[in-house]
Write a protein that holds these residues in place. Structure first.
Motif, short mmCIF file in Angstrom:
data_model
loop_
_atom_site.label_atom_id
_atom_site.label_comp_id
_atom_site.label_asym_id
_atom_site.label_seq_id
_atom_site.Cartn_x
_atom_site.Cartn_y
_atom_site.Cartn_z
N SER A 11 -20.54 7.64 28.64
CA SER A 11 -19.94 7.12 27.44
C SER A 11 -20.62 7.37 26.11
O SER A 11 -21.66 7.03 26.12
CB SER A 11 -19.07 5.83 27.62
OG SER A 11 -18.59 5.41 26.48
N GLU A 12 -19.85 7.68 25.08
CA GLU A 12 -20.57 8.07 23.80
C GLU A 12 -19.36 7.62 22.52
O GLU A 12 -18.20 7.92 22.71
CB GLU A 12 -21.07 9.08 23.72
CG GLU A 12 -22.41 9.33 22.88
CD GLU A 12 -23.52 8.89 23.28
OE1 GLU A 12 -23.84 7.84 23.07
OE2 GLU A 12 -24.22 9.61 24.25
N ALA A 13 -19.97 7.01 21.41
CA ALA A 13 -19.34 6.86 20.46
C ALA A 13 -20.37 6.96 19.03
O ALA A 13 -20.68 5.90 18.60
CB ALA A 13 -18.73 5.45 20.55
N ALA A 14 -20.46 8.13 18.74
CA ALA A 14 -21.74 8.07 17.81
C ALA A 14 -21.14 8.66 16.44
O ALA A 14 -21.88 8.94 15.54
CB ALA A 14 -22.84 8.94 18.36
N ILE A 15 -19.75 8.68 16.28
CA ILE A 15 -19.18 9.47 15.23
C ILE A 15 -19.16 8.33 14.17
O ILE A 15 -18.26 7.59 13.83
CB ILE A 15 -17.89 9.90 15.46
CG1 ILE A 15 -18.08 11.12 16.46
CG2 ILE A 15 -17.23 10.55 14.23
CD1 ILE A 15 -16.70 11.79 16.91
N ILE A 16 -20.04 7.83 13.48
CA ILE A 16 -20.52 6.83 12.45
C ILE A 16 -21.38 7.58 11.66
O ILE A 16 -21.98 8.50 11.83
CB ILE A 16 -20.97 5.66 13.08
CG1 ILE A 16 -22.16 5.80 13.85
CG2 ILE A 16 -20.01 4.84 14.11
CD1 ILE A 16 -23.01 4.43 14.26
N PRO A 17 -21.39 6.89 10.43
CA PRO A 17 -22.45 7.43 9.34
C PRO A 17 -23.83 7.87 9.91
O PRO A 17 -24.23 8.78 9.59
CB PRO A 17 -22.57 6.37 8.19
CG PRO A 17 -21.07 5.73 8.42
CD PRO A 17 -20.61 5.64 9.69
N ILE A 18 -24.43 6.97 10.24
CA ILE A 18 -25.89 7.27 10.86
C ILE A 18 -25.77 8.29 12.09
O ILE A 18 -26.73 9.24 11.85
CB ILE A 18 -26.44 5.98 11.36
CG1 ILE A 18 -27.96 6.19 11.52
CG2 ILE A 18 -25.75 5.29 12.69
CD1 ILE A 18 -28.74 4.77 11.66
N GLY A 19 -24.92 8.21 12.88
CA GLY A 19 -24.76 9.48 13.85
C GLY A 19 -24.55 10.84 13.43
O GLY A 19 -25.24 11.70 13.60
N LEU A 20 -23.37 10.84 12.23
CA LEU A 20 -22.95 12.04 11.82
C LEU A 20 -24.29 12.69 10.85
O LEU A 20 -24.83 13.61 10.94
CB LEU A 20 -21.93 11.71 11.04
CG LEU A 20 -21.42 13.31 10.33
CD1 LEU A 20 -21.11 14.13 11.34
CD2 LEU A 20 -20.23 12.94 9.27
N GLY A 21 -24.99 11.58 10.12
CA GLY A 21 -26.11 12.00 9.22
C GLY A 21 -27.30 12.41 9.88
O GLY A 21 -28.10 13.43 9.55
N GLY A 22 -27.63 11.57 11.13
CA GLY A 22 -28.65 12.21 11.96
C GLY A 22 -28.47 13.52 12.29
O GLY A 22 -29.54 14.28 12.17
#
Length: 575
Positions: free
Chosen positions: A354-365
């Motif tokens: 499972s993954e939920a990384a579509i947030i500012p820090i994830g997208l920015g990284g």
């Protein structure tokens, strides 16, 4: 001073369990007649310096002064006992294991025959040393008899050989940009529908990439407790939802749940990045005060907490953990879960990612390291594996969970069997932090090992759900596939990421569901956006822009990740 009688009785009456191996090893040392070891025990009440003790031991040994004690020990003592002795500054200093072993009673019996106190004074030991040397043969013979008797008992108590346990897939659950039901999800894949669009969860105008395979809405009623749904990270919500849907899909009703042995049911569902949103929110709250932080910031950020909460909900007491190997996470979890069943430790396992990384820090990284596509004006065409115009991967989110079950256990409860899990393998490129080996050697080796461990002939593999992420590294995997399966005219290869993007740690779980649905339906989904194949790519191997009918013999699903993690798993129709 000699230890008190009560002290001696304490050690004798309250034994701990030394392994049979150590008992045998210690008895074997007695059969060799090494008086040096016995002497050190008797002298334990009065410690000598390291040099003095070494000289005394050397003079007492029947092997002579030039002997290498480490060689004697290696042949007469177990590895664990050797380490205990060699780690002591005082050679052969007594340890608690001696007093607490069954062997002690045998040893004391031998000493009692000569009226020797086990904790006797140094003078008493000196007076009896010559007598013990004369009686060595008789003593060692008795010890050998005991050792042989114990060895025979160990031999007769070996575990019976167990026939190979087969692992089958009896349930599937997904949360994806193309639907939250396996049938809906796969129907959209077969129709070539793209789930990639502009990001709506936050303002991303400052980022060079503003598109993703985002989940716009998810109904968790009946799957996740409302309070938990509000506080937990989305990766946990996705995981619990997909996990329970897999159970429902597998026919695990409340009645069935009451009949199964929950101590033999486990959960191994991982995540590459875990609770990034909870952690990020905690950092922002800390700017004001720690009192503003979510009290569950730490546990909800860990990758293992999703599996743990799901197990708590179900009451499943078997193996429970997560594996985090970047984008290969799901496959690692699936293979480890299957191994628990094969080894006879469990009967049922929920596994995937499972993954939920579509947030500012994830997208920015990911944007900062230049890995993402910037084709913002054409979201549905941005993910294009093997196309010469690909410019990076597109982030996705969601979860994919399989219910694996031991075959006979599934048959007894009348479960619907989707496919058989044949096995797989994983390894490491050991080459670069983010790039696979240029020649694809690690990937090819992983595939070869997966075939070998599963007992599958390469000629039988005619469908591959590739890792292909729409980055330059697509070619390394492609070359490895051609190297392994290039002589198979029936081979068909596609990439689910062309329609849902790259779900990072969840990708393998979701793609495993797509692979199993291909086996079930007899159709493989298209590769969309593959308009200008890269140089050297054979379109006779890759699936075209429309779904294709295929009688799948064996299907392979690949997942690779940062750090050089490679994984390959194999499924086949159940017959």
């Amino acid at each position: 001073m000699s230890p008190s009688k009560s002290h001696i009785l304490h050690f004798i009456q309250e034994p701990t369990n030394l392994t049979t191996t150590n008992q045998l090893s210690l008895m074997a040392s007695s059969s060799m007649g090494s008086t040096s070891i016995k002497s050190s025990i008797c002298h334990s009440a009065k410690r000598l310096s390291h040099g003095t003790r070494r000289k005394e031991l050397m003079s007492k040994s029947r092997y002579g002064g030039s002997v290498d004690f480490s060689n004697i020990l290696s042949s007469s003592l177990s590895v664990s006992a050797t380490r205990n002795f060699s780690s002591s500054k005082l050679a052969f200093e007594h340890c608690e294991g001696y007093y607490n072993s069954k062997f002690l009673s045998e040893y004391l019996a031998l000493f009692a025959e000569k009226n020797i106190s086990f904790f006797g004074s140094r003078s008493a030991v000196s007076n009896t040393r010559r007598q013990r040397q004369k009686d060595h043969i008789a003593h060692s013979g008795k010890t050998r008899a005991v050792a042989v008797q114990v060895a025979e008992e160990v031999t007769t108590k070996k575990r019976p050989l167990m026939k190979q346990r087969q692992v089958v897939v009896t349930g599937m659950g997904v949360v994806t940009p193309l639907g939250h039901d396996p049938d809906v999800f796969y129907t959209n894949l077969l129709e070539g529908v793209s789930g990639i669009s502009e990001i709506e969860a936050f303002d991303c105008t400052q980022f060079p990439t503003r598109i993703a395979g985002e989940i716009k809405s998810l109904l968790t009623d009946g799957w996740v407790a409302p309070k938990l749904s509000k506080r937990a990270d989305k990766f946990m919500v996705f995981l619990i939802t997909a996990g329970k849907k897999a159970l429902a899909d597998g026919g695990i009703t409340k009645e069935v749940m009451g009949d199964i042995d929950k101590s033999r049911c486990g959960v191994v569902i991982g995540s590459a990045l875990g609770g990034m949103r909870v952690f990020s929110d905690g950092v922002e709250a800390l700017r004001t005060s720690y009192k503003k932080m979510n009290p569950f910031s730490v546990p909800f950020a860990t990758t293992s907490m999703g599996s743990a909460i799901l197990a708590m909900d179900l009451g499943w007491m078997g193996p429970n953990y997560s594996i985090s190997t970047a984008c290969a996470t799901s496959n690692f979890c699936i293979l480890n879960a299957a191994n628990h069943i094969v080894r006879g430790e469990t009967d049922m396992m929920l596994c995937g990612g499972s993954e939920a990384a579509i947030i500012p820090i994830g997208l920015g990284g990911f944007a900062a390291c230049g890995a993402l596509s910037q084709r913002n004006s054409e979201p549905t065409k941005a993910s294009c594996p093997w196309d010469i115009n690909r410019d990076g991967f597109v982030m996705g989110e969601g979860a994919g969970v399989l219910l694996l079950e031991e075959l006979e256990h599934a048959q007894r409860r009348g479960a619907n069997i989707y496919a058989e899990f044949l096995g797989g393998s994983f390894n490491c490129d050991a080459y670069h932090m983010t790039e696979p080996h240029p020649d694809g050697t690690g990937i090819a080796l992983c595939i070869e090992n997966a075939l070998s461990h599963s007992g599958v002939s390469r000629e039988d593999v005619n469908y591959i759900n590739a890792y292909a992420t729409s980055t330059p590294t697509d070619l390394q995997e492609y070359r490895a596939l051609i190297h392994c399966f290039g002589n198979n005219p029936e081979l068909r290869v596609n990439s689910t990421k062309s329609m849902i993007g790259h779900l990072l740690g969840a990708s393998g779980g979701v793609e495993a569901v797509a692979t199993i649905k291909a086996i079930q339906t007899g159709f493989v989904h298209p590769n969309i956006n593959l308009e200008n194949p890269d140089a050297g790519v054979d379109m006779n191997v890759l699936v075209g822009p429309k779904k294709e009918k295929l009688d799948i013999k064996v299907a392979l699903s690949n997942s690779f990740g940062f750090g050089g993690h490679n994984s390959s798993i194999l499924f086949a129709p159940f017959k």
